[in-house]
Each structure stands twice: as structure tokens, then as C-alpha cells.
Design an enzyme around this catalytic site. Structure first.
Site, mmCIF file in Angstrom:
data_model
loop_
_atom_site.group_PDB
_atom_site.id
_atom_site.type_symbol
_atom_site.label_atom_id
_atom_site.label_comp_id
_atom_site.label_asym_id
_atom_site.label_seq_id
_atom_site.Cartn_x
_atom_site.Cartn_y
_atom_site.Cartn_z
ATOM 1 N N GLY A 161 10.516 8.689 67.411
ATOM 2 C CA GLY A 161 10.121 9.916 66.744
ATOM 3 C C GLY A 161 10.432 11.109 67.622
ATOM 4 O O GLY A 161 11.414 11.119 68.355
ATOM 5 N N CYS A 162 9.578 12.095 67.570
ATOM 6 C CA CYS A 162 9.773 13.343 68.312
ATOM 7 C C CYS A 162 10.007 13.080 69.802
ATOM 8 O O CYS A 162 9.165 12.503 70.474
ATOM 9 C CB CYS A 162 8.538 14.216 68.129
ATOM 10 N N PHE A 163 11.142 13.533 70.306
ATOM 11 C CA PHE A 163 11.416 13.264 71.716
ATOM 12 C C PHE A 163 10.566 14.098 72.651
ATOM 13 O O PHE A 163 10.397 13.750 73.809
ATOM 14 C CB PHE A 163 12.899 13.345 72.070
ATOM 15 N N TYR A 195 1.518 20.932 67.594
ATOM 16 C CA TYR A 195 2.440 20.053 66.874
ATOM 17 C C TYR A 195 1.926 18.611 66.894
ATOM 18 O O TYR A 195 1.841 17.948 65.863
ATOM 19 C CB TYR A 195 3.843 20.121 67.496
#
Length: 197
Positions: free
Chosen positions: A36-38, A181
């Protein structure tokens, strides 16, 4: 006699001279993961003892020198990923994999958390030597899952392309935005559901 002289020389050598003596270089190894989000993967993996460096980037696709826009367009075949450089004396690849599984939802092959699409799917990118260790680790992680079946893939390593500078060290350089986030995406809540605890 010669050994005695060497020993006496070392014992009598000032401590500053000993400190300045060159130390042998540490051999390092690398591992590449998608989860997912790095930004989150980079931040979480950086805290593992024995990890020396974590870089955000892209891998697995067919576009050379991809940009963030190329990857998120879902036409490049790349995954958001991280390349982890670690000290194998302090950190075993198998244990690094164990930590990786706890950082992702391997039951979700449609993305990760609030980030959807193929570029956000969980995967481990391996060399031929890493493959049997990764396959075994994947099977062991599947047994420990509290929710759903294992869907994360083990894929052959391809070229790793570092992400643009503004993506690197995001959690450190933009702590408030990162926290908002991560919380808004529900990552930590979902990890508790998947792994328990």
C-alpha cells in the site's frame, strides 16, 4: 616472540589510535516489499532493529523511470514499494518478512486500506535465493491470520525505481499530514482486525 611484541604494541597503543583504526565494512542485503502507501511502509520498516535504510519507490511494472502519476494511473504495472537495506548479522531475512506481514493486510488483493488499485496491492519481490524463505514465511503468516485468506503474492524482483524526492521520508518531513492520512485511511484499525491484538 613476534606475537608477544604485537600484543604489547596493541595493549600499549593509545585508545584514540584504536578508535581510529578502520573497522571492517558491514555487508548489507536488500529486500523489496509492496504494502500500500509507501509513506507508511517506509516509516514502519525504518523502526525495525537492523534496518539501515528504507527507500520509497516503484517496482514490478513495465515502464522505465516511472513517475508517481504513471504508477497511480494504473497503466505502468508498478507497485508502490519500499527497498529495505539491512544488516544480515543483526536482522535475518525471515524475521524481516515476519515483521512485514504484520504491517499489511495480505487478505486484500484490491489495494491496501483506503488506497485502492493494483499499484497498492501487497507483494514481496524476491531474488531466487529469497524465494523459498518468502514462500515459507507466507505460508506461516497465512496460518496466523485472524481474518480472511492469504492473497499477497511473491513475485520475481525487477528494477526498483526510487520515488520522487517529495515522497521520501514523508512521515518525518510532514508529520501532521502523515498522521492525518494514516488515521483517516484506517490502517492501524484494520491491522488489528487482520492480525488481532
Amino acid at each position: 616472540m613476534r606475537r608477544l611484541l604485537v600484543l604489547l604494541t596493541v595493549l600499549l597503543m593509545p585508545s584514540a589510535a584504536l578508535a581510529a583504526a578502520p573497522k571492517p565494512a558491514t555487508q548489507t542485503q536488500t529486500a523489496v516489499f509492496a504494502g500500500g502507501c509507501f509513506w507508511c511502509m517506509e516509516n514502519d520498516m525504518r523502526g525495525i532493529p537492523g534496518v539501515l535504510k528504507v527507500e520509497s519507490g516503484y517496482t514490478g511494472g513495465h515502464v522505465a523511470k516511472p513517475t508517481y502519476e504513471d504508477v497511480t494511473s494504473e497503466r505502468s504495472g508498478h507497485y508502490e514499494s519500499v527497498r529495505v537495506t539491512y544488516n544480515p548479522v543483526k536482522l535475518d531475512y525471515g524475521f524481516l518478512l515476519y515483521k512485514y506481514w504484520k504491517l499489511v493486510d495480505p487478505t486484500d488483493d484490491g489495494g491496501q486500506f483506503c488506497d485502492r488499485g493494483p499499484s497498492y496491492k501487497p507483494a514481496v519481490f524476491v531474488t531466487p535465493a529469497q524465494r523459498p524463505i518468502a514462500e515459507k514465511s507466507r505460508a506461516e503468516a497465512a496460518v496466523r491470520l485472524k481474518s480472511g485468506g492469504m492473497k499477497a503474492q511473491i513475485l520475481d524482483a525487477k528494477t526498483f525505481w526510487p520515488a520522487e524526492a517529495y515522497h521520501r521520508d514523508y512521515a518525518k518531513n510532514h508529520a501532521v499530514q502523515y498522521h492525518l492520512y494514516r488515521t483517516g485511511c484506517g490502517r492501524d484499525l484494520r491491522l488489528k482486525q487482520v492480525w488481532g491484538g
